[in-house]
Design an enzyme around this catalytic site. Sequence first.
Site, PDB file in Angstrom:
ATOM      1  N   ARG A   1     -91.087  62.305  41.608  1.00 19.19           N
ATOM      2  CA  ARG A   1     -91.662  63.380  42.439  1.00 19.19           C
ATOM      3  C   ARG A   1     -93.114  63.630  42.045  1.00 19.19           C
ATOM      4  O   ARG A   1     -93.949  63.986  42.881  1.00 19.19           O
ATOM      5  CB  ARG A   1     -90.829  64.662  42.316  1.00 19.19           C
ATOM      6  CG  ARG A   1     -91.435  65.845  43.080  1.00 19.19           C
ATOM      7  CD  ARG A   1     -90.408  66.921  43.414  1.00 19.19           C
ATOM      8  NE  ARG A   1     -89.620  67.321  42.273  1.00 19.19           N
ATOM      9  CZ  ARG A   1     -90.012  68.160  41.318  1.00 19.19           C
ATOM     10  NH1 ARG A   1     -91.230  68.677  41.344  1.00 19.19           N
ATOM     11  NH2 ARG A   1     -89.207  68.480  40.328  1.00 19.19           N
TER      12      ARG A   1
ATOM     13  N   ASP B   1    -107.798  68.955  59.695  1.00 18.98           N
ATOM     14  CA  ASP B   1    -106.729  68.042  60.070  1.00 18.98           C
ATOM     15  C   ASP B   1    -107.386  66.873  60.806  1.00 18.98           C
ATOM     16  O   ASP B   1    -107.907  67.031  61.907  1.00 18.98           O
ATOM     17  CB  ASP B   1    -105.704  68.767  60.963  1.00 18.98           C
ATOM     18  CG  ASP B   1    -104.492  67.908  61.288  1.00 18.98           C
ATOM     19  OD1 ASP B   1    -104.641  66.669  61.344  1.00 18.98           O
ATOM     20  OD2 ASP B   1    -103.406  68.473  61.505  1.00 18.98           O
TER      21      ASP B   1
ATOM     22  N   LYS C   1     -98.880  59.444  62.440  1.00 18.67           N
ATOM     23  CA  LYS C   1     -99.521  59.044  63.693  1.00 18.67           C
ATOM     24  C   LYS C   1    -100.372  57.790  63.505  1.00 18.67           C
ATOM     25  O   LYS C   1     -99.865  56.730  63.260  1.00 18.67           O
ATOM     26  CB  LYS C   1    -100.354  60.223  64.229  1.00 18.67           C
ATOM     27  CG  LYS C   1     -99.562  61.516  64.382  1.00 18.67           C
ATOM     28  CD  LYS C   1     -98.588  61.444  65.511  1.00 18.67           C
ATOM     29  CE  LYS C   1     -97.430  62.418  65.449  1.00 18.67           C
ATOM     30  NZ  LYS C   1     -97.343  63.427  64.444  1.00 18.67           N
TER      31      LYS C   1
HETATM   32  C1  LIG Z   1    -102.575  67.068  64.489  1.00 23.04           C
HETATM   33  C2  LIG Z   1    -101.234  67.095  63.829  1.00 23.04           C
HETATM   34  N1  LIG Z   1    -101.106  67.662  62.608  1.00 23.04           N
HETATM   35  C3  LIG Z   1     -99.914  67.709  61.970  1.00 23.04           C
HETATM   36  C4  LIG Z   1     -98.774  67.206  62.527  1.00 23.04           C
HETATM   37  C5  LIG Z   1     -97.466  67.288  61.784  1.00 23.04           C
HETATM   38  O1  LIG Z   1     -97.158  66.015  61.242  1.00 23.04           O
HETATM   39  P1  LIG Z   1     -95.661  65.484  60.976  1.00 23.04           P
HETATM   40  O2  LIG Z   1     -94.979  65.374  62.301  1.00 23.04           O
HETATM   41  O3  LIG Z   1     -95.897  64.163  60.289  1.00 23.04           O
HETATM   42  O4  LIG Z   1     -95.006  66.496  60.060  1.00 23.04           O
HETATM   43  C6  LIG Z   1     -98.843  66.591  63.803  1.00 23.04           C
HETATM   44  C7  LIG Z   1     -97.637  66.029  64.439  1.00 23.04           C
HETATM   45  O5  LIG Z   1     -97.629  65.698  65.610  1.00 23.04           O
HETATM   46  C8  LIG Z   1    -100.103  66.533  64.453  1.00 23.04           C
HETATM   47  O6  LIG Z   1    -100.244  65.963  65.670  1.00 23.04           O
END
Ligand SMILES: Cc1ncc(COP(=O)(O)O)c(C=O)c1O
Length: 229
Positions: free
Chosen positions: A46, A170, A195
Amino acid sequence: MSDWTNIINAATTNDPLSGAINTPIQLSSTFNQKSFDEFGEYDYARSGNPTRDAGEKAIARLEYGHYGYLFSTGMAAISSVLFTLSAGDHIIVSKHVYGGTFRILEDVLPRWGIMHTFVDFSDVATIEAAIIPETKAIYIETPSNPVLNITDIRAVVALAKQYHVCTIADNTFLSPFLQKPLDLGVDIVVHSATKFLAGHSDILAGAVVVNDKNWPIKFILSKMPLVQR
Ligand SMILES: Cc1ncc(COP(=O)(O)O)c(C=O)c1O
């Protein structure tokens, strides 16, 4: 070095034991130690293992950052970043933000006294108007999911620096190939690696990249001391 060369170098780490050019998947949860009080680089998976370490070095390198951290999902990465805030802190967030991020800010963190304001990030003056003495961070998602709203990262960073507030971005949608928020002055980059970073819709993963080795996420991950990337 071109971005293409950087990607190739980041994605191929030779295994020091076997010379394998594909990183072996290390499944052991626990690692043997030389003696009772002499610990090696890895002790419990972990906190870290050689496979994750290779991935963390890769994402740090791709984002031109110093320290990379991998998580089981993007939401695990984003939640861990938000958990470094304390009761009484306030965060300003783009009103065009991924639904999971919206829900943790709206439904979970207020129960622990961490407050937020959603703002239209196309207007920096509106962000500035939302800053209060308790504001600790500004959270950018650009382009945003799902409406692809664009935020001027440089302008938000300039505002944040003026008020000594941390910035989180993000970078899921453009990936480090097209956008490197740390180079634009952002403090913390987060990803849904599920993604475009993974690219094939066959894994769930999340990532965080920072330059500051004193940033408190290391406590959340029980990762002490940090490995210099
Ligand atoms: C811009 C963005 N941030 C965070 C996330 C969350 O990621 P996860 O689905 O891998 O938990 C997503 C998921 O679609 C996303 O599009």
